[in-house]
Design an enzyme around this catalytic site. Structure first.
Site, PDB file in Angstrom:
ATOM      1  N   HIS A  23      12.323  16.919 -10.955  1.00 35.52           N
ATOM      2  CA  HIS A  23      12.693  16.859 -12.374  1.00 35.52           C
ATOM      3  C   HIS A  23      12.598  18.268 -12.965  1.00 35.52           C
ATOM      4  CE1 HIS A  23      11.635  12.303 -12.904  1.00 35.52           C
ATOM      5  NE2 HIS A  23      12.871  12.476 -12.498  1.00 35.52           N
ATOM      6  N   HIS A  79      20.952   3.646  -8.322  1.00 38.98           N
ATOM      7  CA  HIS A  79      20.438   4.477  -9.413  1.00 38.98           C
ATOM      8  C   HIS A  79      21.280   5.748  -9.469  1.00 38.98           C
ATOM      9  CE1 HIS A  79      17.797   6.506 -12.090  1.00 38.98           C
ATOM     10  NE2 HIS A  79      16.856   6.891 -11.265  1.00 38.98           N
ATOM     11  N   GLU A  81      20.556   8.656 -10.930  1.00 44.04           N
ATOM     12  CA  GLU A  81      19.910   9.969 -11.043  1.00 44.04           C
ATOM     13  C   GLU A  81      20.294  10.836  -9.846  1.00 44.04           C
ATOM     14  OE1 GLU A  81      15.708   9.892 -11.916  1.00 44.04           O
ATOM     15  OE2 GLU A  81      15.760  11.969 -12.638  1.00 44.04           O
ATOM     16  N   ASP A  83      19.019  12.730  -7.701  1.00 44.16           N
ATOM     17  CA  ASP A  83      18.344  12.748  -6.391  1.00 44.16           C
ATOM     18  C   ASP A  83      18.876  11.651  -5.470  1.00 44.16           C
ATOM     19  OD1 ASP A  83      17.085  11.238  -8.421  1.00 44.16           O
ATOM     20  OD2 ASP A  83      15.234  11.056  -7.272  1.00 44.16           O
ATOM     21  N   HIS A 145      14.125   3.445 -12.795  1.00 40.28           N
ATOM     22  CA  HIS A 145      13.493   4.360 -13.715  1.00 40.28           C
ATOM     23  C   HIS A 145      14.387   4.763 -14.890  1.00 40.28           C
ATOM     24  CE1 HIS A 145      13.417   9.041 -13.603  1.00 40.28           C
ATOM     25  NE2 HIS A 145      12.595   8.709 -14.538  1.00 40.28           N
ATOM     26  N   ASP A 164      13.654   3.691  -6.904  1.00 43.84           N
ATOM     27  CA  ASP A 164      12.465   4.473  -7.283  1.00 43.84           C
ATOM     28  C   ASP A 164      11.176   3.646  -7.243  1.00 43.84           C
ATOM     29  OD1 ASP A 164      13.668   6.937  -7.697  1.00 43.84           O
ATOM     30  OD2 ASP A 164      13.965   6.639  -9.836  1.00 43.84           O
ATOM     31  N   TYR A 192       2.982   8.885  -8.825  1.00 43.12           N
ATOM     32  CA  TYR A 192       4.368   8.548  -9.169  1.00 43.12           C
ATOM     33  C   TYR A 192       4.380   7.549 -10.326  1.00 43.12           C
ATOM     34  CZ  TYR A 192       9.316   7.680  -8.212  1.00 43.12           C
ATOM     35  OH  TYR A 192      10.678   7.590  -8.310  1.00 43.12           O
ATOM     36  N   HIS A 225      12.243   6.933  -2.156  1.00 48.66           N
ATOM     37  CA  HIS A 225      11.428   8.118  -1.862  1.00 48.66           C
ATOM     38  C   HIS A 225      10.258   7.691  -0.980  1.00 48.66           C
ATOM     39  CE1 HIS A 225      13.374  10.539  -4.969  1.00 48.66           C
ATOM     40  NE2 HIS A 225      13.141   9.586  -5.852  1.00 48.66           N
TER      41      HIS A 225
HETATM   42 FE1  FEO Z   1      14.934   8.187 -10.968  1.00 49.38          FE
HETATM   43 FE2  FEO Z   1      14.388   9.105  -7.693  1.00 49.38          FE
HETATM   44  O1  FEO Z   1      15.277   9.024  -9.345  1.00 49.38           O
END
Ligand code: FEO
Length: 397
Positions: A23, A79, A81, A83, A145, A164, A192, A225
């Site tokens: 981030h 998702h 985002e 990543d 998330h 996530d 996390y 992750h």
């Molecule tokens: Fe909310 Fe791993 O991205």
């Protein structure tokens, strides 16, 4: 390298050993991370999520060694985002017609990031996608998330692809939860949760109840992750339920900044006073200007009370103390007590500033705080010890 999660499920993600912040610079990743992508083969083939943009070429090149890209029938974007979606532009240049399954918020986010009119297929909770003998069942998970987030469940193999949720920032070649150091695993999992999911705890609790109410077997949880939960996978779900419900251990965290050690000496005396009044409580001190802020936030998450200290400077507080207050205000911790302390030379506004921000952050402020002029003398230190005694008594479980 790809590896077989199951005979029909391959991990095709990227382990990022070098990552030290996430981030931007907002989240420290002492142990690296991974961006997990999964290839699910049946009569049809689905690719679940991709990897962060800097690895997009490597990702697609490795994917081509695993499968001919024209054999991919569906892309699932759990998702948007970066990543997890960062390799979509590179991938979709190769397979532009392949449908991308995501939530309606996912369309908004993916278009907002990549400005492409890909073949989006919007799904909602309960929608199913047949892969042949098995199905993917979609479960929207807004704010776990981002508003677009969702999970999917693979029937037959009983695998939950949770994105996530239940993830951890860990780089490892030992891809299963039972193969890694358990202390490291749970430290990264709680960090996390504390730093990313705390504001959404009510939604986390509700979503877990929704998933459990489906009453489907879960043999494996594959997050986006870190490691895959294959050994007692529901153990991390149970931990999330605990963390989502006003979690607190018998701990008090003292977080401060100091210019000439006056506020540090106050912090240490207060800690002494807490310990003297309640030997069972764990007290931890952090100079926030010298500490990793995400580690401090994790300790605050674990605490029943937090004491924030700063000397007065320019009628306010030091910038590192202000920064941690800004962070914890945004995280909206629940059911935690707090108090302020700090030394001053002339005007002495710090404790009022800190107390106000703690209240704005939803903390139950125990008292008016304590301030000592200049560097506290022995009487001032005794005042701090008594202050610690009072905090211990007011928070004793
Ligand atoms: Fe909310 Fe791993 O991205």
């Amino acid at each position: 390298m790809a590896f077989a999660v199951k005979e029909n499920i391959s991990w095709v993600g990227k382990v990022d050993w070098e990552l030290r912040s996430f981030h931007g610079k907002e989240y420290s990743t002492h142990r690296g991370s991974s961006y997990n992508s999964y290839l699910v083969r049946d009569t049809k083939t689905a690719l679940i999520d991709t990897v962060w943009g800097p690895f997009s070429r490597e990702f697609v090149a490795r994917l081509k060694r695993e499968i001919s890209l024209d054999e991919i029938d569906f892309v699932i974007a759990n998702h948007a985002e970066s990543d997890h979606s960062g390799a979509l532009p590179e991938l979709m240049r190769n397979i532009p017609e392949v449908p991308i399954y995501c939530t309606s918020n996912g369309v908004d986010s993916l278009k907002g990031h990549y400005h492409q009119d890909w073949n989006f297929q919007v799904v909602k909770t309960g929608d199913k996608l047949s892969l042949g003998s098995k199905e993917l069942i979609f479960i929207e998970a807004p704010m776990l998330h981002w508003p677009d987030s969702m999970m999917c469940y693979l029937t037959g193999d009983n695998v939950l692809f949770s994105n996530d949720a239940f993830g951890q920032h860990i780089a490892t070649e030992m891809m299963y939860n039972d193969l890694v150091d358990q202390a490291e695993l749970f430290q990264e999992a709680i960090k996390y949760y504390a730093n990313i999911l705390t504001p959404f705890s009510k939604l986390v609790d509700k979503k877990i109840k929704d998933v459990l109410a489906l009453n489907v077997p879960v043999d494996m949880i594959c997050p986006s992750h870190g490691v895959i939960w294959r050994d007692d996978p529901l153990q991390i779900v149970e931990k999330y339920v605990e963390w989502a419900n006003t979690y607190a251990e018998n701990q008090i965290t003292i977080a401060y900044d100091t210019m000439w050690n006056g506020t540090r000496r106050m912090a240490e005396a207060i800690a002494h006073g807490i310990k003297a009044a309640d030997p069972a409580v764990t007290v931890k001190l952090y100079n926030v200007a010298r500490s990793d802020k995400n580690d401090v936030i994790t300790e605050i998450f674990k605490s029943k009370a937090v004491l924030i200290g700063s000397p007065t400077v320019n009628k306010g507080i030091l910038s590192a103390a202000a920064a941690i207050l800004e962070e914890i205000k945004g995280l909206r911790f629940q059911n935690k007590k707090a108090a302020a302390f700090g030394c001053y030379g002339w005007s002495g506004e710090a404790i009022a500033v800190i107390s106000k921000r703690l209240k704005e952050g939803g903390f139950q402020v125990l008292n008016d705080g304590i301030m000592e002029k200049w560097n506290p003398n022995s009487e001032g230190i005794d005042n701090c010890i008594r202050f610690g005694n009072d905090v211990a008594l007011a928070t004793r479980q």
